[in-house]
Design a protein around this motif. Structure first.
Motif, PDB file in Angstrom:
ATOM      1  N   ILE A 140       0.557  -0.772  -0.075  1.00 12.27           N
ATOM      2  CA  ILE A 140      -0.005  -0.067   0.150  1.00 12.27           C
ATOM      3  C   ILE A 140       1.247   1.208  -0.074  1.00 12.27           C
ATOM      4  CG2 ILE A 140      -1.536   0.846   1.346  1.00 12.27           C
ATOM      5  CD1 ILE A 140      -2.765  -1.195   2.246  1.00 12.27           C
ATOM      6  N   ASP A 141       2.053   1.201   0.959  1.00  9.18           N
ATOM      7  CA  ASP A 141       2.667   2.778   0.909  1.00  9.18           C
ATOM      8  C   ASP A 141       3.484   3.075  -0.105  1.00  9.18           C
ATOM      9  OD1 ASP A 141       2.070   2.576   3.813  1.00  9.18           O
ATOM     10  OD2 ASP A 141       4.044   1.923   4.806  1.00  9.18           O
ATOM     11  N   ALA A 142       3.451   1.678  -1.242  1.00  6.56           N
ATOM     12  CA  ALA A 142       4.525   2.234  -2.095  1.00  6.56           C
ATOM     13  C   ALA A 142       3.888   2.647  -3.603  1.00  6.56           C
ATOM     14  CB  ALA A 142       5.344   0.321  -2.829  1.00  6.56           C
ATOM     15  N   GLU A 143       2.667   1.577  -3.766  1.00  8.46           N
ATOM     16  CA  GLU A 143       1.198   2.502  -4.491  1.00  8.46           C
ATOM     17  C   GLU A 143       1.194   3.694  -4.397  1.00  8.46           C
ATOM     18  OE1 GLU A 143      -1.951  -0.686  -3.915  1.00  8.46           O
ATOM     19  OE2 GLU A 143      -0.324  -1.610  -4.879  1.00  8.46           O
ATOM     20  N   ARG A 144       1.064   4.121  -2.779  1.00  6.56           N
ATOM     21  CA  ARG A 144       0.502   5.635  -2.207  1.00  6.56           C
ATOM     22  C   ARG A 144       2.296   6.521  -2.645  1.00  6.56           C
ATOM     23  NH1 ARG A 144      -0.352   5.430   2.398  1.00  6.56           N
ATOM     24  NH2 ARG A 144      -2.169   4.532   2.310  1.00  6.56           N
ATOM     25  N   ALA A 149       4.808  10.801  -6.222  1.00  6.79           N
ATOM     26  CA  ALA A 149       5.435  10.944  -6.444  1.00  6.79           C
ATOM     27  C   ALA A 149       5.429  11.721  -8.387  1.00  6.79           C
ATOM     28  CB  ALA A 149       6.675  10.460  -6.733  1.00  6.79           C
ATOM     29  N   GLN A 150       3.933  10.809  -8.886  1.00  7.84           N
ATOM     30  CA  GLN A 150       3.855  11.515 -10.263  1.00  7.84           C
ATOM     31  C   GLN A 150       3.044  12.304 -10.419  1.00  7.84           C
ATOM     32  OE1 GLN A 150       1.069   8.399 -11.402  1.00  7.84           O
ATOM     33  NE2 GLN A 150       1.589   9.334 -13.969  1.00  7.84           N
ATOM     34  N   ASP A 151       2.701  13.188  -9.038  1.00  5.50           N
ATOM     35  CA  ASP A 151       1.773  14.421  -9.213  1.00  5.50           C
ATOM     36  C   ASP A 151       3.380  15.762  -8.250  1.00  5.50           C
ATOM     37  OD1 ASP A 151      -0.347  13.222 -10.288  1.00  5.50           O
ATOM     38  OD2 ASP A 151      -1.312  12.847  -8.113  1.00  5.50           O
ATOM     39  N   ASN A 152       4.257  14.871  -8.434  1.00 10.01           N
ATOM     40  CA  ASN A 152       5.456  15.778  -8.000  1.00 10.01           C
ATOM     41  C   ASN A 152       4.950  16.204  -6.378  1.00 10.01           C
ATOM     42  OD1 ASN A 152       7.255  15.503 -10.259  1.00 10.01           O
ATOM     43  ND2 ASN A 152       5.641  17.205 -11.032  1.00 10.01           N
ATOM     44  N   PHE A 153       4.208  15.224  -5.958  1.00  7.68           N
ATOM     45  CA  PHE A 153       4.022  15.600  -4.258  1.00  7.68           C
ATOM     46  C   PHE A 153       4.871  14.809  -3.008  1.00  7.68           C
ATOM     47  CE2 PHE A 153       0.083  16.705  -5.699  1.00  7.68           C
ATOM     48  CZ  PHE A 153      -0.427  17.659  -5.524  1.00  7.68           C
ATOM     49  N   ILE A 154       6.094  14.619  -3.564  1.00  8.47           N
ATOM     50  CA  ILE A 154       7.148  13.864  -2.902  1.00  8.47           C
ATOM     51  C   ILE A 154       8.508  13.198  -3.759  1.00  8.47           C
ATOM     52  CG2 ILE A 154       6.026  12.474  -1.119  1.00  8.47           C
ATOM     53  CD1 ILE A 154       6.359   9.934  -2.677  1.00  8.47           C
ATOM     54  N   ALA A 155       9.824  13.419  -2.964  1.00 11.84           N
ATOM     55  CA  ALA A 155      10.699  12.849  -3.812  1.00 11.84           C
ATOM     56  C   ALA A 155      11.017  11.677  -4.574  1.00 11.84           C
ATOM     57  CB  ALA A 155      11.546  13.112  -3.227  1.00 11.84           C
ATOM     58  N   ARG A 159       9.995   7.664  -3.335  1.00 16.56           N
ATOM     59  CA  ARG A 159       9.283   6.550  -3.728  1.00 16.56           C
ATOM     60  C   ARG A 159      10.049   4.858  -3.788  1.00 16.56           C
ATOM     61  NH1 ARG A 159       9.138   7.471  -9.894  1.00 16.56           N
ATOM     62  NH2 ARG A 159      11.507   7.287  -9.280  1.00 16.56           N
ATOM     63  N   ASP A 160      11.803   5.146  -3.994  1.00 20.71           N
ATOM     64  CA  ASP A 160      12.341   4.373  -4.205  1.00 20.71           C
ATOM     65  C   ASP A 160      11.946   3.576  -3.179  1.00 20.71           C
ATOM     66  OD1 ASP A 160      12.770   5.289  -6.746  1.00 20.71           O
ATOM     67  OD2 ASP A 160      14.498   6.323  -7.098  1.00 20.71           O
TER      68      ASP A 160
END
Length: 410
Positions: A140-144, A149-155, A159-160
């Motif tokens: 779940i955490d990886a999908e979120r 990251a796709q929406d540029n809310f986190i680095a 995500r990695d």
């Protein structure tokens, strides 16, 4: 009267002469040499053979020993010595070996091992469930993180980290499952050990199941049973022997001094019993080593084994068997058209030999020489001719010119 007086003396003189002649004839008949009764034989031309006569035994050319491949319980054999078998026939059946008896203390230890193994299985299942939960949360955490990251809310690094955490959770789940499998196998092993220790109402566990059938590698006959009842056997224990009695050979032991005279291919006649026709064969091997054997007289002799191949059909050999005794006659040399005289006619004369030839009712001594001799006859070189009659067993009392009355030897 005068004539009558003269006749009486003449008559008396004639009677006296006749009586004296009769007495002389009786004395001559009583004391004259009488012909000696002797056995005779004829000098002939024929085949001369130099032979070696020994005894030996028959043996199978190939024998097959059936052994136990592992420790087991042998079931009672149904075959007997002499039974015929075909290649692929079942000749022995093995069952799993019975377990050893276990004392109460050991049984209690085994029961505690089962409890410990069950607890380990339960712990393994709990670890698997915990790893599954951790994997679900990591997924779940990886999908979120991927969406953010796709929406540029986190680095991208966040995500990695989420993706790597999910991979770690997958590996942790696999490890937990492996530990659970190991615990389950250990529990099964503990229960099996305890099951062997527990008494069974149906006999030895696995006795009816898991039977191991041993099959004959060749067609032949059972020649020996090493085990004739049901019993435990160890790995490699001999069970029975199988061989083809239609394929046999003979082994003859001869004196080591006679072995060099025997060549490979020499003809052999084997006598197998009274009123039985001899078997023909030939020498195929002369062993290069000797062995010590004590004779019937207690004398140690060096003997050499001679192997003889039999020229007989398999059906005829089927009547015989492994280890049967045979009397062998091995031909060392042979000559056709030889002049032969019976050995019983030879008499030693100084350094040479002589025979007594029957001529005109008398035994005449004659010196002879021969090329070779055997137990039955001598191969004459000089001194005799074919067709002459000789005296057998003349003895030391026979003299040259002695009257004899010959009778043919039977």
């Amino acid at each position: 009267m005068t004539q009558k007086t003269q006749w009486k003396p003449a008559r008396r003189w004639g009677v006296g002469v006749a009586a004296l002649a009769a007495v002389v004839v009786l004395v001559w008949a009583a004391y004259r040499p009488r012909p000696m009764d002797v056995e005779t034989a004829t000098v002939t031309e024929g085949r001369f053979e130099q032979v070696i006569e020994e005894d030996g035994q028959l043996r199978l050319q190939h024998r097959y020993l059936i052994t136990a491949p592992t420790a087991a319980q042998l079931q009672r054999p149904t075959l007997k010595v002499g039974d015929a078998v075909q290649a692929g026939d079942v000749v022995a059946v093995l069952a799993p070996a019975a377990s050893q008896l276990i004392d109460p203390r050991t049984r209690s230890v085994l029961q505690q091992r089962v409890g410990s193994a069950d607890a380990a299985v339960a712990a393994g299942r709990a670890n698997v469930q915990r790893a599954q939960a951790a994997l679900a949360q990591a997924t779940i955490d990886a999908e979120r993180s991927a969406k953010l990251a796709q929406d540029n809310f986190i680095a991208a690094s966040a995500r990695d980290q989420s993706r790597l955490a999910r991979e770690a959770a997958v590996q942790a789940l696999k490890a937990a499952q492996a530990e659970q499998n190991a615990a389950e196998h250990a529990a099964s092993e503990a229960r099996a050990a305890l099951g062997r220790a527990e008494p069974s109402g149906g006999g030895i566990p696995g006795r009816e199941a898991g039977l191991w059938s041993l099959k004959s590698p060749v067609s032949g006959r059972v020649i020996k049973l090493h085990k004739d009842s049901s019993e435990p056997v160890q790995a490699g224990a001999p069970l029975l022997e199988i061989g083809d009695t239609g394929a046999m050979e003979a082994v003859i032991d001869v004196l080591s001094g006679d072995a060099p005279r025997i060549a490979t291919g020499a003809a052999v006649q084997l006598a197998t019993g009274r009123n039985q026709p001899p078997l023909a064969g030939q020498v195929v091997r002369v062993d290069p080593v000797a062995f010590t054997k004590t004779s019937a007289l207690g004398i140690e002799e060096q003997r050499v084994n001679i192997t003889v191949a039999l020229n007989a059909p398999a059906a005829e050999l089927q009547k015989l068997g492994d280890g049967f005794r045979v009397d062998a006659r091995i031909t060392v040399s042979a000559q056709d058209g030889a002049l032969l005289v019976p050995s019983a006619a030879l008499v030693r004369q100084g350094e040479g030999w002589q025979v007594f030839v029957l001529q005109a009712g008398k035994a005449r001594a004659r010196a002879v020489s021969f090329r070779d001799r055997n137990a039955d006859s001598a191969w004459v070189k000089e001194g005799l001719k074919a067709g002459e009659t000789v005296v057998l067993y003349p003895g030391s009392g026979m003299k040259d010119g002695q009257p004899v009355k010959g009778k043919r030897a039977a």
